[in-house]
Design an enzyme around this catalytic site. Structure first.
Site, PDB file in Angstrom:
ATOM      1  N   GLU A  40       3.921  49.810  85.906  1.00 35.63           N
ATOM      2  CA  GLU A  40       4.599  50.516  87.007  1.00 35.63           C
ATOM      3  C   GLU A  40       4.712  52.009  86.732  1.00 35.63           C
ATOM      4  O   GLU A  40       5.123  52.403  85.632  1.00 35.63           O
ATOM      5  CB  GLU A  40       6.031  49.957  87.182  1.00 35.63           C
ATOM      6  CG  GLU A  40       6.071  48.498  87.559  1.00 35.63           C
ATOM      7  CD  GLU A  40       7.455  47.864  87.393  1.00 35.63           C
ATOM      8  OE1 GLU A  40       8.468  48.590  87.478  1.00 35.63           O
ATOM      9  OE2 GLU A  40       7.510  46.646  87.167  1.00 35.63           O
ATOM     10  N   HIS A  75      15.378  44.585  90.332  1.00 36.20           N
ATOM     11  CA  HIS A  75      14.759  43.481  91.082  1.00 36.20           C
ATOM     12  C   HIS A  75      13.750  42.763  90.185  1.00 36.20           C
ATOM     13  O   HIS A  75      13.555  43.132  89.022  1.00 36.20           O
ATOM     14  CB  HIS A  75      14.055  44.024  92.326  1.00 36.20           C
ATOM     15  CG  HIS A  75      12.861  44.904  92.026  1.00 36.20           C
ATOM     16  ND1 HIS A  75      11.907  45.239  92.954  1.00 36.20           N
ATOM     17  CD2 HIS A  75      12.448  45.524  90.860  1.00 36.20           C
ATOM     18  CE1 HIS A  75      10.984  46.005  92.416  1.00 36.20           C
ATOM     19  NE2 HIS A  75      11.274  46.200  91.153  1.00 36.20           N
ATOM     20  N   SER A 125       9.546  41.014  90.425  1.00 33.65           N
ATOM     21  CA  SER A 125       8.340  41.185  91.254  1.00 33.65           C
ATOM     22  C   SER A 125       8.317  40.181  92.409  1.00 33.65           C
ATOM     23  O   SER A 125       7.811  40.476  93.493  1.00 33.65           O
ATOM     24  CB  SER A 125       7.085  41.089  90.402  1.00 33.65           C
ATOM     25  OG  SER A 125       7.124  39.952  89.570  1.00 33.65           O
TER      26      SER A 125
END
Ligand SMILES: C=C(OP(=O)(O)O)C(=O)O
Ligand SMILES: [Mg+2]
Length: 400
Positions: free
Chosen positions: A154, A354, A356
């Site tokens: 990311e 969060h 994925s």
């Protein structure tokens, strides 16, 4: 406070189209809470266990639900202790951390509903809601979240100078759009990965150029500081047999990996680096933190898995200066809060995250405000990501 009268569980879809667990908690006074479990792809070796949704639901119905009925909604410690007792293992492998976390979060929402308070206030206390986390927006990614894209999992926009949550959220969306423009100019086609980030078939080196250009453009437009960061998810790159980090045809020894990441922090003034090293290597984490921890956050995700025992080990080793908090990695909100508290007491920042695989559930937005977290990692676009971001905007607007 009123007692829980009913807990129901069902199988719903997550953002990858996989089944996940949703829980509803009802109280005798009509209080109601609903929450759903997220699911990881680049999961840490030491995470609590997610069972197949159907199996987890069946086991939780049999073992946990009878213990929960009659407890006070809002007495989160009791609810979470009952979940642990019903499971009886350290890693929720009996009922599944997916059912456990869905019930834990749904009970918190029912507790807030009974009190007539927003969830962040119920969880964090009357004086929470003054500080807001900076959203980390995933704008380019690969690794386990997209095939044939970057090795680094990311690239995260970090609008650290944004004067408000709303401006930060929109800045990240603008960086996401600017990345598309830069890729287009370079003639690079890009699909999206699991979290909605662009997943272009380019090298990590080119991705740095693309993200830097997009961030600079948006920074100029909005007039406040935007930096960026990374989730290397290095445990996924580390090959135990070769004792090296494998980036396609290239490999890096542990020393080279430390050197590489320290160089990236320097060159791009990175605000944040998550899991730059393998999840078993506290020593290498400590070396890197020692080198660059005064100028960036070195965050443990797979390293700590929201687990206080692993965090304690990391604190003793000086292994990082921040922790990623994912409630489903550990199974209950109480455990997640304990990890935040331990981190805070030891001068570490918390980053609420969060997974994925997500749903429209917005609990983490409330959790980030309740815990006074430095950052929240939610992705940038896509309904399951914007659900959290929009909830954060509503919290800041006092409209939840
Ligand atoms: C959000 C992440 O990915 P996943 O949910 O796949 O672990 C992460 O690694 O931080
Ligand atoms: Mg991670």
């Amino acid at each position: 406070m009123t007692r829980i009268t009913n807990v129901s569980l069902r199988r719903i879809l997550d953002s990858r189209g996989n089944p996940t667990v949703e829980a509803d908690v009802l109280t005798e006074s009509g209080g109601f809470g609903r929450a759903a479990a997220p699911s990881g792809a680049s999961t840490g070796e030491f995470e609590a266990i997610e069972l197949p949704a159907e199996e987890s639901i069946a086991k939780a119905r049999e073992r946990a639900v009878p213990r929960l009925e009659g407890l006070f909604a809002g007495d989160q410690r009791s609810v979470d202790a009952a979940l642990r007792a019903a499971d009886g293992t350290d890693d929720f492998s009996a009922i599944g951390a997916n059912s456990a976390v869905a019930i834990s979060m749904a009970a918190a929402k029912a507790g807030a509903d009974v009190l007539g308070a927003p969830l962040y206030q119920h969880l964090g206390g009357a004086f929470r809601g003054e500080n807001f986390p900076v959203p980390l927006g995933n704008v380019v990614g690969g690794g386990e979240h997209a095939k044939e894209a970057t090795h680094i999992q990311e690239f995260l926009a970090a609008p650290v100078g944004a004067p408000s949550v709303s401006e930060a959220v929109f800045a990240n969306a603008a960086v996401h759009a600017a990345v598309a423009d830069v890729l287009d100019q370079r003639g690079v086609p890009a699909a999206k990965g699991d979290e909605g980030a662009w997943a272009p078939p380019i090298s990590d080196a080119e991705a740095f150029e693309v993200v830097e250009e997009a961030v600079d453009r948006v920074e100029e437009e909005v007039g406040f500081e935007i930096r960026f960061g990374l989730d290397v998810a290095a445990a996924e790159l580390y090959d135990d047999d070769r004792e090296a980090y494998v980036y396609g045809d290239e490999t890096r020894s542990t020393d080279e990996q430390i050197e590489y990441v320290a160089g990236l922090v320097e060159e791009y003034d990175l605000a944040y680096v998550e899991d730059p090293l393998d999840e078993n290597d506290y020593g290498a984490f400590a070396e890197l933190t020692d080198r660059v921890g005064d100028r960036t956050l070195i965050c443990g995700d797979d390293l700590f898995v929201t687990n206080v025992d692993r965090l304690r080990e990391g604190i003793d080793a000086g292994a990082a200066n921040s922790i990623l908090i994912k409630p489903n990695q550990i199974g209950t909100l109480s455990d997640a809060f304990d990890a935040v508290e331990l981190a805070t007491r030891n001068g570490m920042e918390s980053v609420i995250s969060h997974r994925s695989g997500e749903t429209e559930d917005t609990t983490i937005a409330h959790l980030a405000v309740a815990t006074d977290a430095a950052y929240i990692k939610t992705g940038t676009v896509g309904g399951e990501r914007t659900a959290k971001l929009n909830e954060l905007v509503r919290i800041a607007d006092d409209a939840v």
